[in-house]
Design an enzyme around this catalytic site. Structure first.
Site, PDB file in Angstrom:
ATOM      1  N   TYR A 155       0.760  -1.220   0.072  1.00 31.01           N
ATOM      2  CA  TYR A 155       0.058  -0.027  -0.061  1.00 31.01           C
ATOM      3  C   TYR A 155       0.954   1.263  -0.031  1.00 31.01           C
ATOM      4  O   TYR A 155       0.518   2.154  -0.782  1.00 31.01           O
ATOM      5  CB  TYR A 155      -0.841  -0.062   1.219  1.00 31.01           C
ATOM      6  CG  TYR A 155      -1.748   1.120   1.506  1.00 31.01           C
ATOM      7  CD1 TYR A 155      -2.999   1.089   0.596  1.00 31.01           C
ATOM      8  CD2 TYR A 155      -1.678   2.162   2.311  1.00 31.01           C
ATOM      9  CE1 TYR A 155      -3.851   2.251   0.714  1.00 31.01           C
ATOM     10  CE2 TYR A 155      -2.444   3.344   2.412  1.00 31.01           C
ATOM     11  CZ  TYR A 155      -3.777   3.292   1.852  1.00 31.01           C
ATOM     12  OH  TYR A 155      -4.638   4.276   1.796  1.00 31.01           O
ATOM     13  N   LYS A 159       1.120   4.170  -2.941  1.00 28.81           N
ATOM     14  CA  LYS A 159       0.698   5.455  -2.623  1.00 28.81           C
ATOM     15  C   LYS A 159       1.797   6.625  -2.776  1.00 28.81           C
ATOM     16  O   LYS A 159       2.012   7.602  -3.330  1.00 28.81           O
ATOM     17  CB  LYS A 159       0.473   5.765  -1.287  1.00 28.81           C
ATOM     18  CG  LYS A 159      -0.981   4.920  -1.040  1.00 28.81           C
ATOM     19  CD  LYS A 159      -2.052   5.520  -1.563  1.00 28.81           C
ATOM     20  CE  LYS A 159      -3.291   5.057  -1.472  1.00 28.81           C
ATOM     21  NZ  LYS A 159      -4.524   5.430  -2.284  1.00 28.81           N
TER      22      LYS A 159
HETATM   23  P1  NAP Z   1     -13.145   2.354   0.813  1.00 29.99           P
HETATM   24  O1  NAP Z   1     -14.344   3.035   1.826  1.00 29.99           O
HETATM   25  O2  NAP Z   1     -12.716   1.146   0.714  1.00 29.99           O
HETATM   26  O3  NAP Z   1     -13.761   2.929  -0.687  1.00 29.99           O
HETATM   27  C1  NAP Z   1     -12.948   2.679  -1.733  1.00 29.99           C
HETATM   28  C2  NAP Z   1     -13.957   2.326  -3.085  1.00 29.99           C
HETATM   29  O4  NAP Z   1     -13.175   1.942  -4.188  1.00 29.99           O
HETATM   30  C3  NAP Z   1     -14.966   1.383  -2.849  1.00 29.99           C
HETATM   31  O5  NAP Z   1     -16.374   2.023  -3.399  1.00 29.99           O
HETATM   32  C4  NAP Z   1     -14.578   0.182  -3.685  1.00 29.99           C
HETATM   33  O6  NAP Z   1     -15.375  -0.668  -4.127  1.00 29.99           O
HETATM   34  C5  NAP Z   1     -13.738   1.008  -4.683  1.00 29.99           C
HETATM   35  N1  NAP Z   1     -12.950  -0.060  -5.393  1.00 29.99           N
HETATM   36  C6  NAP Z   1     -12.066  -0.888  -4.922  1.00 29.99           C
HETATM   37  N2  NAP Z   1     -11.246  -1.331  -5.738  1.00 29.99           N
HETATM   38  C7  NAP Z   1     -11.723  -0.923  -7.181  1.00 29.99           C
HETATM   39  C8  NAP Z   1     -11.391  -0.919  -8.531  1.00 29.99           C
HETATM   40  N3  NAP Z   1     -10.615  -2.050  -8.751  1.00 29.99           N
HETATM   41  N4  NAP Z   1     -12.084  -0.279  -9.364  1.00 29.99           N
HETATM   42  C9  NAP Z   1     -12.820   0.588  -9.130  1.00 29.99           C
HETATM   43  N5  NAP Z   1     -13.348   0.844  -7.899  1.00 29.99           N
HETATM   44  C10 NAP Z   1     -12.663   0.150  -6.712  1.00 29.99           C
HETATM   45  O7  NAP Z   1     -11.861   3.431   0.864  1.00 29.99           O
HETATM   46  P2  NAP Z   1     -11.731   5.115   1.511  1.00 29.99           P
HETATM   47  O8  NAP Z   1     -11.398   5.061   2.872  1.00 29.99           O
HETATM   48  O9  NAP Z   1     -13.056   5.896   1.022  1.00 29.99           O
HETATM   49  O10 NAP Z   1     -10.571   5.424   0.620  1.00 29.99           O
HETATM   50  C11 NAP Z   1     -10.427   6.118  -0.603  1.00 29.99           C
HETATM   51  C12 NAP Z   1      -9.012   6.382  -0.931  1.00 29.99           C
HETATM   52  O11 NAP Z   1      -8.355   7.151   0.032  1.00 29.99           O
HETATM   53  C13 NAP Z   1      -8.320   5.226  -1.225  1.00 29.99           C
HETATM   54  O12 NAP Z   1      -7.250   5.357  -2.497  1.00 29.99           O
HETATM   55  C14 NAP Z   1      -7.551   4.962  -0.187  1.00 29.99           C
HETATM   56  O13 NAP Z   1      -6.281   4.327  -0.064  1.00 29.99           O
HETATM   57  C15 NAP Z   1      -7.125   6.578   0.369  1.00 29.99           C
HETATM   58  N6  NAP Z   1      -6.963   6.551   1.676  1.00 29.99           N
HETATM   59  C16 NAP Z   1      -7.925   6.491   2.722  1.00 29.99           C
HETATM   60  C17 NAP Z   1      -7.502   6.785   4.092  1.00 29.99           C
HETATM   61  C18 NAP Z   1      -8.530   6.343   5.059  1.00 29.99           C
HETATM   62  O14 NAP Z   1      -8.022   6.554   6.272  1.00 29.99           O
HETATM   63  N7  NAP Z   1      -9.413   5.901   4.881  1.00 29.99           N
HETATM   64  C19 NAP Z   1      -6.230   7.266   4.585  1.00 29.99           C
HETATM   65  C20 NAP Z   1      -5.430   7.582   3.349  1.00 29.99           C
HETATM   66  C21 NAP Z   1      -5.702   7.319   2.064  1.00 29.99           C
HETATM   67  P3  NAP Z   1     -15.853  -1.907  -3.330  1.00 29.99           P
HETATM   68  O15 NAP Z   1     -16.968  -1.606  -2.223  1.00 29.99           O
HETATM   69  O16 NAP Z   1     -16.100  -3.078  -4.042  1.00 29.99           O
HETATM   70  O17 NAP Z   1     -14.403  -2.240  -2.171  1.00 29.99           O
END
Ligand code: NAP
Length: 247
Positions: A155, A159
């Protein structure tokens, strides 16, 4: 309504940060293409946008790691709306484990979705944006791409790679009026982090100077700034949205 007449495409828009970004850009006047691997989740976001803001929005089912699917979604969006002004590469996954136990398939999958997925949509959108001589691409990285994190080598590498992609694309596209920036969230309360053990969440909260985890809306505010005209002199930048965790 700083984004009136702008067309925005957001990946991973079915829930979490991607959904909050989609709603925020729609509230600012953009027409929104909500892209997610789950067709129903993407459709739910588009429907909420239409109902809440009477704005134009459609949904697309797409696995971002597949270039053919990314290219055909971009083509459909441009065919439907006539332009593509904002791309938010947000879709991301985790498959955490220590390096010595990490399955090679889990390394590959995380890199393919988080990093290759952003490359795929950037490549597919670049022709239209450079032809228009305007556009804003925002990549959702993470503070662990800056610091590394034990148990998240795949991961963190994806990133960190997104930051390299952001800066390279910013340099390539700047002469054509297209800006490329990244947001690096810290600990944000979404389904991705809800799976963590309570003691792990407490450990994160202890190292956040502002004393709380972030919300998806906190990230959406930074994306709106980078997507819109208020940041027109910014490109190749990484904005941390982390409550001061990494400074
Ligand atoms: P999340 O709740 O897991 O949402 C991610 C979304 O992306 C889900 O709807 C997922 O679908 C979709 N997805 C996964 N694989 C995919 C693919 N191959 N093609 C198209 N869509 C896909 O995550 P989040 O926390 O909102 O995170 C969003 C972004 O922010 C990510 O890039 C994550 O790495 C980044 N981020 C998050 C955090 C945090 O603390 N939450 C911190 C730093 C960075 P499914 O429902 O099928 O899985």
């Amino acid at each position: 309504m700083v984004l009136t007449e702008r067309v925005a495409l957001i990946t991973g828009a079915g829930r979490g940060i991607g959904k909050a970004v989609a709603l925020r850009l729609a509230a600012a006047g953009a027409s929104v293409a909500a892209v997610d691997i789950e067709a129903e989740a993407a459709a739910g976001t588009a429907e909420e946008i239409r109902e809440t803001f009477s704005a134009t929005s459609s949904s697309f089912a797409c696995d971002v790691s597949d270039y053919g699917q990314a290219a055909s979604v971009v083509e459909e969006v441009i065919g439907k709306y006539g332009s593509l002004d904002i791309l938010v590469n947000n879709a991301g996954i985790t498959r955490d484990s220590l390096i010595m136990r990490m399955k090679p398939d889990d390394w590959d999958l995380v890199l393919r979705v988080n990093l290759t997925g952003a490359f795929n949509f950037t490549r597919a959108a670049a022709r239209q944006m450079t032809k228009q001589r305007s556009g804003s691409i925002v990549n959702i990285s993470s503070v662990v791409g800056l610091t590394g994190n034990a148990g998240q080598a795949n991961y963190a590498a994806s990133k960190a790679g997104l930051i390299g992609l952001t800066k390279s694309a910013a340099k390539e596209f700047a002469p054509r009026g297209v800006r490329v920036n990244a947001v690096a969230p810290g600990f944000i309360e979404t389904e991705m982090t809800s799976r963590l053990a309570d003691e792990v969440k407490e450990q994160w909260h202890r190292i956040i100077p502002l004393g709380r985890g972030g919300t998806a809306e906190d990230v959406a505010s930074a994306v709106l700034f980078l997507a819109g005209p208020d940041s027109e002199y910014l490109t190749g930048q990484v904005i941390q949205v982390d409550g001061g965790m990494v400074m």
